[in-house]
Scaffold this active site. Structure first.
Site, PDB file in Angstrom:
ATOM      1  N   GLU B 230      -5.012  -1.569   3.267  1.00 54.65           N
ATOM      2  CA  GLU B 230      -3.778  -2.106   2.703  1.00 54.65           C
ATOM      3  C   GLU B 230      -3.883  -1.813   1.212  1.00 54.65           C
ATOM      4  OE1 GLU B 230      -2.145  -3.961   0.420  1.00 54.65           O
ATOM      5  OE2 GLU B 230      -2.483  -5.987   1.236  1.00 54.65           O
ATOM      6  N   CYS B 267      -0.646  -7.910  -4.032  1.00 57.32           N
ATOM      7  CA  CYS B 267      -0.139  -6.629  -3.526  1.00 57.32           C
ATOM      8  C   CYS B 267       1.352  -6.714  -3.228  1.00 57.32           C
ATOM      9  CB  CYS B 267      -0.911  -6.191  -2.299  1.00 57.32           C
ATOM     10  SG  CYS B 267      -1.094  -7.495  -1.089  1.00 57.32           S
TER      11      CYS B 267
END
Lengths: 493, 493
Positions: B230, B267
Site C-alpha cells: 500500500e 496515506c
C-alpha cells in the site's frame, strides 16, 4: 489469417475502452441474457462448427460435440450466477452517528469489473477454453470487455465463434466492441496486447514458457496488471498399498483411460504415478502396460505439439534409470501420440529435474519408492501442481493425513479415488495451483469462481441510496445475499 | 538494534515453516483466543508502550492511546471473524452419481492459509500498522505465520509489542516461532526476506519506491509470490459548486483538519482539492488559508521524513503556476511539518507530473478548473488512488454521475461529503486502489477482508467426511454460511 497489426490492436482496445463505459453498468439480468444468447448462437452455428474444429484440431467429433456442450454449459452457468446476483460480494456497514469518540460512517462495497481483458485462446480446448470459453464467459459475466487472440491452430473455428458472439451482442442491442477478435502467429501480437496501456488483465491457458513470458511482460509495464496463466503440471498420483492390493486392475484401467484421454492433451493429465515397491505395484504396472498397449495412438492437435511430444518422450526415456514399461502395440502415424508408460526409481526421479517436467501427451511415469518416506520425500520435492490424486482405501487415507497435508501445500485440487482429468464446471471447482502450475494460486480458471479474476472491490462511503448500485441499496431490490454488519442475509437493511 | 543477519533471517523462516505445520490446522476458535490474548497482552504493556512510542515517533499521547485502541480493536475484529467462521468461503457441490453422460463427483473447497508472511512495519502507524498491526493480525487470523521486519524508526516499540505476541503464544500453548521479529535499517534485510524461498507473501505499507522495489523482487523470484504494498496516493477531492456555495466555511474547517491530522502523515491525506473557479472557490480558499495559518506545525515521525517533506514542499511550490495560499503562522521547528496550502490552475497541473506526486505531510494543493470539463479531464488523467472524495449537494451528486464513474476507474474508495482520513476498520472497508496506490487492487489492507490476502482456495474432490476440515463437513459443525450447490445457507448438507 494475417496477424493483427499494432494499429488494429490499438483500435480494438480503444474501442473496447469506449464500449466498457456502457457494458460495466449493464445489469446482471442483461448480461445473463447476453451469455444465454451467445450460447444459443454457438448452437445455431450447427455442424459447421464441429467439422471446422475437427479439421483444425484433429479432435474426434464426439469429443468436440461434448466440448461444445461444455462451452454453452459454462456460458449458462455464468448466466445463472448473474441472475442470482450474489457473486458481487456486497457488504454493508451501516452508520452509527452517535458512536464515540467518532461517528461510524455508512460504508458499502462490492465487486466491480476490471476493464478490458485480453484472452489467449488455448489449443487443447478449441471451444471450451478458446474464443467463447471459460475465460471469455467469466470476463463477460463480470462486466468486462474481451479481446481474444485466436489460437493460430484453429483460426477458422475461432472466427465462427467470434461471429456468434457478435450476433448475440447485436441481438442484445449492446456495442459490438464489447468483444474483439484478433489473430497472431507471431509472439509480437500477444506482447503488444499485454503491453497495451488499456489492457487491464490477461487470461491464458498454455505452456509454462508462454504463460511466464506474459506474466513477466505484465509486471514490467509501467502499470503492472494481473495475468491469470494456467500453465499445466504433472499432476502426481499417489497409489497407496492397500488400494493396490485390493483393486490393481480397476485402477490400472481407470488411469490408462485418464492418461490417454484426448491423446493426453489435458493440463490435468496424470503425469506421474507414485507407488511403493511391492508385488502389488508390479501387478498394477503390468495391468497398466496391458491397457496402454491396447490403446491406439491418436492424432495430436497440430504438428508442433506432436513433434514436441515425441521429443519430450524420447528425452524422458533416455534419462538414467528410466525403464520403458509399455507403448501402444499400434505404430503411431504422423502427428500421432504414442501412448507410453515408463517407470523409474524414486532416487533417480529425485536427482533429475528433467523428469519433473510435463510431457504434454499420452505419457506417464511410474515412480517406484522403497517406502512411504520416499513417497513423502517426492511429494515435498515437487513444484506447484494443478491437481494431485490419492488412490487409497478410506482407512488408509485417514492413516496418511500427513501426505494429504504435504499435497495441500502445492496443489489447487486433491482428488480421492478418481482421476484428475474431467474438471467439473461447478461452484466449488478450483482449477488453480501453486506456481509454476499457475501465476496466481488464488484464482481458478474453471467454475463459477473464475468470474472473481476480473473484478475488484470498490467501497462507497456515505453515498445516498439513489447513487448506489442496486446490489448495495438498502432496499435490496435484487434480493441478493449480502454481508450486513458482518452477518450474511438477503434482507433489506 | 543491529540488523538481522542473513543467517538469522534464514533461521526465522526455517522455524516459521515448521511452526506453520502446527498453526495452519489450528482451529478458528483457538486462533480467536490467540488474537484476543495478543490484544490483552498489548494492553498489559501499559503506559510504557505509549511513552516508548511517543519518544520514537514524536506522535502525541492522545493519538497513540487512540492508535493502541485501534490496534487491539483490529485484533478483536479478526477474532470475531474467526469465531463466526464463514470467512473461509466454504463451497460444496454434492455428488450426482446417476448424472449422464458422466456422474458428478462431490467437490468442496475453502480458503487455506498461504504460509509464511513477511510484514514490514510502517512508520506512520507505529502500533496499528506495525508489529501487531492490521497486516500481522489478518495474517495470523488466516492461519499464517508472520515474520515482522521492525520499522527502524520505532525498534523499541516494536520489540515491546513482539514480546506481547510471544507471551500470548506461550499462554495459548502455541509455538513461539509462529511469530518472528527481525530488525533492519539496510534494504538488504528486506530484500533477503522477500527473496527467501520459504516466504509465501509480503505485506508492506510505505513509499512507492519501497513498495515497488519489493514487488519487483518478488516477481523476479524463481517462484513469484504476492506482494500487498500500500504505497499511498494524493487522494483527490472534488469540490462541486453548489456545496461550495452553501457551506464553504464548514468544508474548509473540515479539510484543514484532515490535511494536517497527524502532521499530514496519513496515506489517505487529501493531497489535491479540485474546484471550479468562482467567487465561492475563492471564499473556500480564504477560509482554508485562515484555518491553516492557525494550525501549529507538528513534529514529524523522524528526521528523514521531515527532510523529505520540506524538500517535496519546496519543489512543489517552485513549479510553474503554483501559488502559495497559506502556511502556518507559527514557525516550524526542527523536524516539524509546516502546514501549507498552495493552488495551481488546472492546465498547469495537467502539464506537470511533479504535481501529481504525493507530498507526505501537511500539504495540499487546490486545483482551479475553468469548468467541469477541466475537472473531468484531471480526474481522467490521474493515476491510481486509494481514495477520492466528492463534496456536493445530494442533487448535485446525482447530476454528476459521470464524475463518479471516472473516479471508480482509479480508486478503492469514494467518500461522499466527508474526509478520506480516518479509515474505518469494518467489514465493508476497502483500503486499496489501482496501481500505483497499491500493487494489488483486488485486496484491502484495512478491515475484515484483509484476511483474504493470506489465503487461497483448495478443492477437495470425493473426500470422506472424516478427512474434511469442519468447515466442509456435511454436518456443518461450525454452523457457518456456505455456498451449497450455488445457494447460500448455514444448513447441514
Amino acid at each position: 489469417m494475417k496477424d493483427s497489426t499494432p494499429l488494429e490492436i490499438d483500435e480494438a482496445l480503444q474501442k473496447a475502452q469506449i464500449a466498457f463505459q456502457t457494458y460495466k453498468n449493464t445489469s446482471g439480468a442483461q448480461k445473463a441474457i447476453l451469455l444465454r444468447m451467445i450460447a444459443s448462437e454457438i448452437e445455431n452455428l450447427g455442424n459447421v462448427l464441429i467439422t471446422t474444429a475437427m479439421e483444425e484440431s484433429n479432435l474426434p467429433e464426439g469429443r468436440l460435440v461434448g466440448e461444445r456442450g461444455r462451452t454453452v454449459g459454462q456460458l449458462r452457468l455464468f448466466a445463472d450466477l448473474l441472475s442470482e446476483g450474489s457473486w458481487v460480494e456486497a457488504s454493508i456497514d451501516t452508520a452509527i452517528p452517535d458512536r464515540t469518540p467518532a461517528p461510524k460512517p455508512d460504508i458499502r462495497k462490492m465487486l466491480f469489473p476490471l476493464g478490458n481483458i485480453v484472452v489467449f485462446g488455448a489449443s487443447n480446448f478449441p471451444l471450451a477454453f478458446s474464443t467463447a470459453g471459460g475465460d471469455t464467459a467469466s470476463a463477460l459475466a463480470s462486466g468486462c470487455t474481451v479481446i481474444v487472440k485466436a489460437h493460430p491452430a484453429h483460426p477458422e473455428t475461432s472466427t465462427l465463434v467470434a461471429g456468434a458472439i457478435w450476433k448475440a451482442l447485436e441481438k442484445c442491442n449492446l456495442p459490438k466492441e464489447i468483444f474483439a477478435h484478433l489473430y497472431g502467429r507471431s509472439a509480437d501480437v500477444g506482447k503488444n496486447l499485454v503491453l497495451h496501456p488499456l489492457t487491464n488483465a490477461v487470461a491464458f491457458t498454455g505452456s509454462f514458457l508462454g504463460g511466464k513470458a506474459l506474466f513477466d511482460l505484465a509486471n514490467q509495464r509501467k502499470k503492472p496488471i494481473p495475468v491469470f496463466a494456467e500453465m499445466g503440471s504433472i499432476n502426481p498420483v499417489l497409489l497407496l498399498p492397500e488400494a493396490l492390493k485390493n483393486r490393481a486392475e480397476s485402477i490400472a484401467t481407470q488411469f490408462a483411460g485418464s492418461i490417454t484421454l484426448g491423446a493426453g492433451q489435458f493440463c490435468t493429465k496424470p503425469g506421474i504415478l507414485i507407488g511403493i515397491e511391492s508385488p502389488d505395484l508390479d501387478v498394477f504396472t503390468n495391468y497398466l502396460a496391458q491397457n496402454i498397449s491396447a490403446i491406439k495412438p491418436a492424432t495430436m492437435l497440430y504438428d508442433g505439439i506432436a513433434h514436441n511430444y515425441d521429443y519430450q518422450r524420447l528425452i524422458t526415456l533416455a534419462q538414467t534409470g528410466v525403464r520403458l514399461e509399455a507403448e501402444s502395440a499400434t505404430i503411431a502415424e504422423k502427428d500421432q501420440a504414442m501412448p507410453t508408460i515408463a517407470s523409474v526409481a524414486a532416487q533417480d526421479f529425485l536427482k533429475n529435474s528433467t523428469l519433473h517436467e510435463e510431457v504434454f501427451g499420452a505419457f506417464a511415469l511410474i515412480i517406484r519408492c522403497k517406502n512411504k518416506q520416499e513417497m513423502q520425500e517426492i511429494v515435498q520435492d515437487l513444484e506447484g501442481q494443478l491437481t494431485a490424486t490419492i488412490i487409497a482405501e478410506p482407512d488408509e487415507l485417514l492413516a496418511n493425513r500427513d501426505l494429504v497435508e504435504d499435497l495441500k501445500a502445492i496443489v489447487g485440487r486433491i482428488v480421492f479415488n478418481s482421476v484428475p482429468t474431467g474438471v467439473e464446471v461447478c461452484y466449488s471447482m478450483h482449477h488453480g495451483g501453486i506456481f509454476p502450475a499457475t501465476t496466481d494460486s488464488r484464482f481458478t480458471s474453471v467454475g463459477a469462481s473464475a468470474i472473481k479474476r476480473f473484478a475488484r472491490p470498490i467501497c462507497l462511503q456515505g453515498f445516498p441510496e439513489q447513487m448506489l448500485p442496486p446490489e448495495l441499496q438498502s432496499t435490496n431490490p435484487l434480493n441478493i445475499w449480502r454481508l450486513v454488519n458482518g452477518k450474511w442475509n438477503n434482507d433489506k437493511v
